[in-house]
Design a protein around this motif. Structure first.
Motif, mmCIF file in Angstrom:
data_model
loop_
_atom_site.group_PDB
_atom_site.id
_atom_site.type_symbol
_atom_site.label_atom_id
_atom_site.label_comp_id
_atom_site.label_asym_id
_atom_site.label_seq_id
_atom_site.Cartn_x
_atom_site.Cartn_y
_atom_site.Cartn_z
ATOM 1 N N ILE A 248 0.844 -1.197 0.000
ATOM 2 C CA ILE A 248 0.000 0.000 0.000
ATOM 3 C C ILE A 248 0.875 1.241 0.000
ATOM 4 N N ALA A 249 0.261 2.371 -0.372
ATOM 5 C CA ALA A 249 0.970 3.638 -0.465
ATOM 6 C C ALA A 249 0.428 4.617 0.555
ATOM 7 N N GLY A 250 1.245 5.612 0.867
ATOM 8 C CA GLY A 250 0.825 6.651 1.795
ATOM 9 C C GLY A 250 1.564 7.940 1.527
ATOM 10 N N ASP A 251 1.066 9.021 2.099
ATOM 11 C CA ASP A 251 1.718 10.326 2.032
ATOM 12 C C ASP A 251 2.171 10.708 3.428
ATOM 13 N N LEU A 252 3.464 10.971 3.557
ATOM 14 C CA LEU A 252 4.061 11.293 4.854
ATOM 15 C C LEU A 252 4.416 12.770 4.905
ATOM 16 N N LEU A 253 3.933 13.455 5.924
ATOM 17 C CA LEU A 253 4.335 14.829 6.217
ATOM 18 C C LEU A 253 5.106 14.799 7.521
ATOM 19 N N LEU A 254 6.347 15.269 7.473
ATOM 20 C CA LEU A 254 7.247 15.133 8.620
ATOM 21 C C LEU A 254 7.839 16.486 8.995
ATOM 22 N N PRO A 255 7.349 17.106 10.074
ATOM 23 C CA PRO A 255 7.936 18.373 10.526
ATOM 24 C C PRO A 255 9.246 18.119 11.266
ATOM 25 N N ARG A 256 10.045 19.147 11.386
ATOM 26 C CA ARG A 256 11.277 19.030 12.159
ATOM 27 C C ARG A 256 10.935 18.784 13.625
ATOM 28 N N ALA A 257 11.695 17.899 14.262
ATOM 29 C CA ALA A 257 11.510 17.588 15.681
ATOM 30 C C ALA A 257 10.071 17.175 15.971
ATOM 31 N N ALA A 258 9.568 16.233 15.193
ATOM 32 C CA ALA A 258 8.188 15.779 15.372
ATOM 33 C C ALA A 258 7.981 15.205 16.776
ATOM 34 N N ARG A 259 6.819 15.479 17.350
ATOM 35 C CA ARG A 259 6.516 15.037 18.709
ATOM 36 C C ARG A 259 5.761 13.703 18.723
ATOM 37 N N GLY A 260 5.372 13.226 17.541
ATOM 38 C CA GLY A 260 4.628 11.982 17.433
ATOM 39 C C GLY A 260 4.208 11.763 15.993
ATOM 40 N N LEU A 261 3.685 10.572 15.704
ATOM 41 C CA LEU A 261 3.213 10.238 14.360
ATOM 42 C C LEU A 261 1.737 9.874 14.433
ATOM 43 N N ILE A 262 0.911 10.534 13.623
ATOM 44 C CA ILE A 262 -0.510 10.231 13.540
ATOM 45 C C ILE A 262 -0.758 9.525 12.213
ATOM 46 N N VAL A 263 -1.238 8.285 12.274
ATOM 47 C CA VAL A 263 -1.511 7.485 11.085
ATOM 48 C C VAL A 263 -3.005 7.583 10.776
ATOM 49 N N PHE A 264 -3.325 7.971 9.537
ATOM 50 C CA PHE A 264 -4.704 8.187 9.112
ATOM 51 C C PHE A 264 -5.226 6.971 8.364
ATOM 52 N N ALA A 265 -6.451 6.589 8.683
ATOM 53 C CA ALA A 265 -7.157 5.535 7.956
ATOM 54 C C ALA A 265 -8.447 6.140 7.427
ATOM 55 N N HIS A 266 -8.568 6.270 6.111
ATOM 56 C CA HIS A 266 -9.724 6.954 5.534
ATOM 57 C C HIS A 266 -10.923 6.033 5.477
ATOM 58 N N GLY A 267 -12.079 6.633 5.176
ATOM 59 C CA GLY A 267 -13.325 5.890 5.157
ATOM 60 C C GLY A 267 -13.729 5.451 3.766
ATOM 61 N N SER A 268 -14.894 4.843 3.692
ATOM 62 C CA SER A 268 -15.414 4.356 2.418
ATOM 63 C C SER A 268 -15.692 5.512 1.479
ATOM 64 N N GLY A 269 -15.475 5.286 0.199
ATOM 65 C CA GLY A 269 -15.730 6.318 -0.796
ATOM 66 C C GLY A 269 -14.721 7.441 -0.778
ATOM 67 N N SER A 270 -13.594 7.244 -0.090
ATOM 68 C CA SER A 270 -12.603 8.307 0.033
ATOM 69 C C SER A 270 -11.231 7.720 -0.304
ATOM 70 N N SER A 271 -10.179 8.498 -0.030
ATOM 71 C CA SER A 271 -8.815 8.045 -0.262
ATOM 72 C C SER A 271 -7.885 8.905 0.564
ATOM 73 N N ARG A 272 -6.593 8.617 0.459
ATOM 74 C CA ARG A 272 -5.644 9.436 1.208
ATOM 75 C C ARG A 272 -5.595 10.863 0.684
ATOM 76 N N PHE A 273 -6.235 11.123 -0.450
ATOM 77 C CA PHE A 273 -6.296 12.477 -0.993
ATOM 78 C C PHE A 273 -7.541 13.225 -0.526
#
Length: 450
Positions: A248-273
């Motif tokens: 599977i594919a994903g889009d990663l946004l990574l700020p400097r000195a990140a305080r944590g990682l939030i992983v998104f799971a989209h719903g039906s009829g949608s996508s990572r976009f």
């Protein structure tokens, strides 16, 4: 005009040169194309909201007046992100009879779903026009513009709405569209103009580098001829990533000195976009969190509605993506949280139950927590369930689900919001609630959940 694009059928998307920078740049390209056609006395109508920035640039190129055209998806009962038709101005409705039959929706449920969509439509019309009437298009060339066409339900309703107003010529113009859908829409318009017709569209947002949500203020500014410049983007790295174990594919946004990682799971009829998830993602990045937006299904799997509701399959993909992130350069050691929407929320809860202390917090937006019912007692991470106050069915399902959770859980109701949180300020409130929850519950967690 057909593009010979060949996106990777399994994971990837179009090459960089085949994507538009954003909606405004796509509109300029579309305007250049339309200038070469004989379009007497043109009027440009932008489908709200995403079509308006494209339409603004088209109107500028053609020196034509600009107005909005409002059409709304009819969401399925209990799963509003899955469209079973569309409504448009002028009391136009288009129904997907096959989808209605397959979901066994009765006449009362259907009429209630239509009424909800019509209520949302009236609210949008009032917001953008107020007491002003729509532009008179009788006897003129009308160009209906959107940012892209996938299934074509809202475009079909919009074209029928305009046709009833007596245009001399009706044109549908989009930067990107699915070829089969466009062929069907040629029966509704006198002409269809599309710059890219990829054989595998998958999601409109895939064909834009920046597919940020369009806000009401932007729409209103463009209608007044005073568009705001796009906001400066934060100093972050952004890249597409692949999870080989799950393909599977994903889009990663990574700020400097990140305080944590939030992983998104989209719903039906949608996508990572999904513009909605991307808006929440950017708000979390502004608060110092890295975000990973995933497509948990492969393209060929999206067409089977059973896969969209296969929580065990979605959970397995999310677990594999989490395991990949725990070892990925730049992400190792970051506390992990989940943000799930609609059916993606069920996958997030199931994965949190499986991974235990390795997941520090879960947030659900309009989520179907009921679909993960047998996983709920094993979830140990604190859970925030965010539901729109006017999303009655999902609200009741979440109230029932929270009673089965042993972990700290809270229900947050955004008053006046519907399932998609499209009302002014609603999605901003979702982002604020999510950010507060992750700050509260991820701040003290040790790397790896130890």
């Amino acid at each position: 005009m057909t593009s010979q694009t060949r996106p990777d059928e399994r994971l990837g998307g179009p090459a960089a040169g085949e994507r538009f920078e954003d909606r405004r740049s796509a509109g300029r390209a579309l305007g250049d194309r339309l200038k070469g056609l004989a379009l007497p006395s043109p009027v440009v109508l932008g489908l709200t909201r995403g079509g308006v920035p494209v339409a603004y640039e088209v109107a500028q190129a053609l020196r034509a007046p600009l107005d909005v055209l409002v059409a709304r998806k009819i969401g399925a009962p209990g799963n509003p992100e899955y469209g079973i038709g569309a409504v448009a101005e002028g009391d136009v409705r288009v129904l997907d009879r096959a989808a209605i039959r397959s979901l066994m929706i009765d006449v009362h449920e259907l009429e209630a779903a239509i009424a909800r969509a019509q209520g949302e439509l009236r609210g949008h019309v009032e917001r953008y026009r107020g007491d002003q009437p729509p532009l008179d298009v009788a006897g003129r060339t009308v160009i209906v513009v959107d940012d892209g066409v996938a299934t074509g339900g809202t475009a079909r309703a919009a074209l029928r709405s305009v046709r009833a107003r007596g245009p001399r010529r009706l044109v549908l113009a989009v930067p990107v569209g699915a070829p089969d859908t466009l062929r069907g829409l040629r029966a509704e318009a006198d002409e269809v103009v599309c710059l890219l017709e990829p054989e595998l569209l998958w999601a409109v947002g895939l064909w834009y580098r920046d597919f940020a949500p369009v806000h009401d203020a932007e729409v209103i500014g463009m209608l007044r001829g005073d568009p705001a410049d796009p906001p400066a983007r934060p100093g972050i790295s952004a890249r597409e990533v692949r999870v080989p174990a799950a393909e599977i594919a994903g889009d990663l946004l990574l700020p400097r000195a990140a305080r944590g990682l939030i992983v998104f799971a989209h719903g039906s009829g949608s996508s990572r976009f999904s513009p909605r998830n991307r808006q929440v993602s950017r708000a979390l990045v502004d608060r110092g969190f890295a975000t990973l937006l995933l497509d948990l299904l492969h393209r060929e799997e999206e067409g089977d509605r059973g896969n969209v509701f296969d929580v065990d399959l979605l959970c397995d993909r999310l677990v594999r993506a989490t395991e990949w992130a725990e070892a990925a350069p730049g992400l190792t050691g970051l506390p992990i949280g989940y943000f799930g929407a609609s059916t993606g929320a069920a996958a997030a809860l199931a994965a949190a139950a499986q991974l235990g202390g390795r997941v520090g917090a879960v947030v659900s937006r309009g989520g179907r927590a009921d679909l993960a019912a047998h996983h709920l007692p094993r979830v140990s991470a604190p859970v925030l369930l965010i539901v729109g106050g006017r999303d009655e069915i999902v609200l009741e399902l979440n109230r029932e689900a929270i009673a089965h959770m042993s972990a700290p859980a809270q229900l947050a109701v955004v008053e006046g919001a519907t399932h998609l949180f499209e009302e002014p300020g609603a999605l901003e409130e979702v982002a604020r609630l999510a950010g507060d929850w992750f700050e509260r519950h991820l701040g003290g967690i040790a790397p790896g959940g130890t």
